[in-house]
Motif scaffolding. Structure first.
Motif, mmCIF file in Angstrom:
data_model
loop_
_atom_site.group_PDB
_atom_site.id
_atom_site.type_symbol
_atom_site.label_atom_id
_atom_site.label_comp_id
_atom_site.label_asym_id
_atom_site.label_seq_id
_atom_site.Cartn_x
_atom_site.Cartn_y
_atom_site.Cartn_z
ATOM 1 N N PRO A 3 0.826 -1.221 0.000
ATOM 2 C CA PRO A 3 0.000 0.000 0.000
ATOM 3 C C PRO A 3 0.858 1.269 0.000
ATOM 4 C CG PRO A 3 -0.797 -1.578 1.629
ATOM 5 C CD PRO A 3 0.525 -2.091 1.139
ATOM 6 N N GLU A 4 0.453 2.233 -0.806
ATOM 7 C CA GLU A 4 1.165 3.499 -0.847
ATOM 8 C C GLU A 4 0.963 4.254 0.458
ATOM 9 O OE1 GLU A 4 0.186 5.875 -4.182
ATOM 10 O OE2 GLU A 4 0.671 4.333 -5.666
ATOM 11 N N GLY A 5 2.001 4.947 0.879
ATOM 12 C CA GLY A 5 1.927 5.723 2.109
ATOM 13 C C GLY A 5 2.241 4.935 3.359
ATOM 14 N N GLN A 6 2.354 3.611 3.277
ATOM 15 C CA GLN A 6 2.683 2.782 4.428
ATOM 16 C C GLN A 6 4.162 2.439 4.406
ATOM 17 O OE1 GLN A 6 0.037 -0.501 4.926
ATOM 18 N NE2 GLN A 6 1.167 -1.432 6.619
#
Length: 854
Positions: A662-665
């Motif tokens: 997941p993006e941002g993680q």
């Protein structure tokens, strides 16, 4: 031969012989000082490079090496091989003591400094095998105590933290001892630590190993002892990669890696001794040629009074012998004092290595005495023979103005040219074979040939030039210019004195200037990378690479990806992955670069040890399923390299079901590529500017993450370059002596030549020439001769100096370095100025001669 006549002649010619005694004394002192200073420097260099192996009879390498083993079982096997190997070595007849230079890489954080990657080495418990010299404090007695270099600016009692490689918990240590390691070459670390073996083992995650040094009991020669140990280790499992050498061989290999071998000092010593003897002979010969040529009329008068040629020749030989013995004694004392003075002044002249006790071998005294007495007699007898030849009435005409037959000059030019060509051919051949002494001997022969050509052709050429240049200075200038052809022997003596001095000085200046950069090149060959920035976990903070690349003093920067490469036997190595063209830009010299589908492995790497250059080997990287077949290229460099695309990309993080992360993680650390940064510093950095640039790098690294480490091979190389370069270029201690000898030869020859021209000067004064006119004539004549000789001497010296440097360090290094043009011009102008000044001062007294002086 009457003793009273000899003493009378010595008293009557005391003024002439005073300069001769000075010339011989300086020449003898020069020979003795040359041998003494270079022998002292040579002994110091031997001690510098051989210190760590001084008491080592045998060196055993790669015994129980665990650095490339990737499994616990493999490390246990290596440890067992080391234990059994040490037992076998200790039980070998002729072995007195054994020590292991256990070594581990650690990170050091000293207050006020950036963290440094350095080495920690175990100290031997045997006093003889412990080569480090304690300057102050005491030896470490247990864990938590270390010793450091005395020049590391860390005082006794200082406490700092050491972070073992691969671990996160730092350990505090206290400095209890300071070692004097001045001049010791070490490019592995700029700030090495020394501790007890127990401490080193604690700091090594997989158990530390190192070279095994063996001290013999003296009953067996070192080579035989090495053979016995090799036989013993052959029966120990896991020792197939062990290398056994003698301590002497390893010390020589260490010196060779820096300066081309310790034998370079021996070659330089012998070559310089040949040069010193040749120069001394030329100076003495030139001086006596002037002295006896000036006594031709005196000899003729004695012949008219009934003295025979034999009596005069024996008397003259006895005079020369008396002068030689007196001057030689003074020269030996002068030379010995010069050696001591040079050694005392060495620190002030930039010699940073600790010089050993001043050494002047007995053979040097015998050589210098033979030069003083033997060369004096050999050079005086021909001049004496010429002075007593011919009829007494014909000899009343001064010899220095007798016109030589044209055929005699032509014969000198032809013979000299043949000798010069033969000498040059032999010299270039000796240079190609790296035979320094032979090249020096051929060089002397070449110079003698050039000297003969100069003596035969220069008076005629200068006479022609004087006809053109002289009128510019008026009648007096024309007369002085034409005198060069009218007095060929005087012109030859003057030109020889200037040519000898300028050639000698130019040779030394050129040789010294070329050897310095040659040493720099050798050091670059050892470690072509300037600075490396690494992290304990292999991850550099974001933004740091860009910040370091923009710092003042940083010329180029490269971020490389680190990963492990394993062979089928489980042995692994750290592989650096980067664009090969960018690697070439950040390195200071050409390194072996990988092409598509290739992997560069160090020659000493145990990974794929059986693979030869060009063999294809299966390597695995992150998992057993990502194997690649790569073509092996062996390299003498220390890095294993591969190009992107030839090896798997770093694993990409994904969810258990295989979907994208997941993006941002935050991505887990095991999926973040391990990297390090390589920096190339500006080429012109040195001294304070270098330290300021490195301080900028350290500060940026500390501000980004205190756990990062900076490995400063550029600073280490600069420090070692100063020490090693000084060892070789300490010949500058002799340069002052060489200049002094050259000046004495020029001044003595010109002073004698001017003083013996009283009849000529009196005649000129009688026909109305003023004192100023006579003075200008003498100075113009000297300037014309000295200018020609200086120009030729600079050219010859530059050629001889370059060939000498090539013979010592090889054409691949010295042959590509530009000559010191500015220094050579200074030498040429200095030679001309010294000759003109000597003639000007000597002429001040001579021009007072009146017409009655005829």
């Amino acid at each position: 031969m009457s003793p009273r006549l000899i003493l009378g002649q010595l008293r009557a010619n005391a003024g002439r012989y005073l300069g001769t005694v000075l010339a011989i004394a300086v020449a003898v002192g020069f020979v003795l000082a040359s041998v003494g200073v270079l022998r002292t420097i040579s002994a110091s260099a031997d001690a510098t490079f051989g210190l760590r192996y001084a008491a080592t009879s045998v060196l055993v390498q790669n015994l129980g090496d665990r650095t490339s083993v990737g499994t616990d079982a493999g490390r246990e096997e290596a440890a067992e091989a080391q234990r059994l190997g040490l037992e076998a070595i200790a039980s070998t007849p002729g072995v007195r003591a054994v020590t292991v230079d256990t070594q581990s890489y650690v990170r050091v954080r000293v207050e006020g400094r950036a963290q440094q990657m350095t080495t920690a080495t175990a100290l031997s418990t045997d006093d003889d095998l412990r080569w480090q010299t304690l300057a102050s404090g005491r030896l470490p007695a247990g864990p938590g105590e270390v010793a450091v270099r005395a020049d590391s600016d860390v005082p006794l009692g200082a406490t700092f933290e050491v972070q073992p490689s691969g671990r996160s918990d730092p350990a505090p240590v206290t400095v209890v001892g300071l070692f004097d390691l001045s001049g010791q070459p070490d490019l592995e670390a700029a700030f090495p630590l020394y501790a007890v073996d127990e401490q080193i083992q604690r700091w090594s995650a997989s158990g530390a190993g190192g070279d095994v040094r063996v001290a013999g009991d003296g009953s067996v020669p070192d080579t035989d002892l090495a053979g016995r140990i090799t036989e013993r280790l052959a029966g120990v499992p896991g020792t197939s990669a062990v290398e056994v050498t003698t301590g002497t061989a390893e010390a020589d290999a260490l010196a060779r890696s820096f300066v081309g071998g310790r034998e370079v000092y021996t070659r330089a010593l012998l070559a310089f001794t040949v040069l010193a003897v040749a120069v001394a002979a030329l100076v003495i010969g030139t001086t006596f040629a002037v002295v006896f040529a000036a006594r031709v009329r005196e000899t003729a008068l004695l012949r008219c009074l009934g003295a025979s040629r034999l009596q005069l020749r024996l008397s003259g030989a006895a005079e020369a012998l008396a002068v030689a013995v007196l001057a030689t004694a003074a020269g030996l004392a002068l030379g010995r004092a010069g050696v001591s003075a040079a050694s005392d002044l060495a620190p002030g002249l930039g010699v940073t290595i600790p010089l050993q006790e001043v050494t002047v071998p007995p053979g040097a005294y015998a050589l210098a005495a033979a030069v003083g007495v033997g060369i004096t007699l050999l050079t005086a007898l021909p001049a004496l023979w010429r002075a007593t030849s011919g009829s007494p009435l014909g000899a009343l005409r001064p010899a220095d103005v007798r016109p030589d037959p044209w055929w005699r000059r032509l014969a000198m030019v032809v013979a000299g040219s043949a000798v010069a060509v033969a000498g040059w051919t032999g010299m270039t051949s000796a240079v190609d074979s790296r035979s320094v002494v032979e090249a020096g001997a051929w060089g002397v022969l070449t110079f003698l040939g050039v000297l003969a050509v100069t003596a035969g052709a220069l008076p005629t050429l200068l006479g022609m030039i004087g006809t053109v240049v002289g009128p510019v200075l008026g009648p007096v200038g024309l007369l002085g210019a034409r005198n060069t052809a009218r007095s060929p022997r005087r012109t030859a003596a003057t030109s020889a004195a200037v040519l000898v001095g300028v050639t000698l000085t130019s040779t030394m200046v050129t040789g010294i200037a070329l050897l310095g950069p040659a040493i720099e090149s050798r050091l670059v060959d050892r470690v072509p990378l300037d600075v490396a920035v690494t992290a304990p976990d292999g991850m550099l903070p974001g933004g740091l690479p860009e910040q370091l690349a923009g710092l003042d003093g940083v010329a180029d920067s490269l971020v490389v990806v680190d990963m492990y490469a394993r062979d089928d036997d489980g042995r692994r190595t750290v592989l650096r992955v980067a664009d090969p063209s960018r690697v070439a830009q950040v390195m200071r010299r050409e390194v072996t670069l990988p092409g598509p589908g290739e992997i560069v492995l160090p020659e000493s790497s145990p990974v794929a040890a059986d693979a030869r250059d060009g063999d294809t080997v299966r390597f695995r990287f992150f998992t057993d399923d990502d194997g690649r077949d790569l073509v092996v290229r062996r390299s003498s460099d220390q890095w294993a390299l591969a190009a992107p695309g030839s090896v798997p990309d770093w694993p990409v993080a994904h969810l258990p079901d295989g979907s994208p992360w997941p993006e941002g993680q935050e991505i887990p650390q095991q999926f973040v590529p391990r990297t390090e940064q390589w920096l190339r510093m500006d080429d012109d950095l040195e001294g304070e500017s270098l330290e300021a640039a490195l301080d900028g790098v350290r500060s940026a690294v500390v501000d980004a993450d205190p756990s990062l480490a900076v490995t400063e091979t550029f600073a280490s190389r600069d420090q070692i370059a100063g020490s090693v370069r000084t060892v070789l270029t300490s010949s500058s201690l002799l340069l002052a002596v060489a200049v002094a000898l050259a000046l004495v030869g020029v001044v003595n020859t010109l002073t004698l030549a001017v003083r013996e021209r009283t009849r000529e000067i009196g005649l000129l004064r009688g026909v109305g020439v003023t004192r100023t006119g006579v003075w200008l004539m003498l100075v113009a004549e000297t300037a014309l001769v000295a200018a020609s000789a200086s120009a030729l001497g600079v050219v010859l010296g530059a050629a001889f100096g370059r060939l000498g440097a090539v013979a010592m360090v090889g054409p691949g290094i010295a042959g590509n370095i530009a000559p010191p043009v500015t220094d050579l011009i200074t030498v040429g102008v200095g030679g001309l100025g010294a000759a003109v000044l000597a003639a000007a001062v000597a002429s001040l007294g001579a021009v007072r001669t009146r017409a009655a002086g005829i």
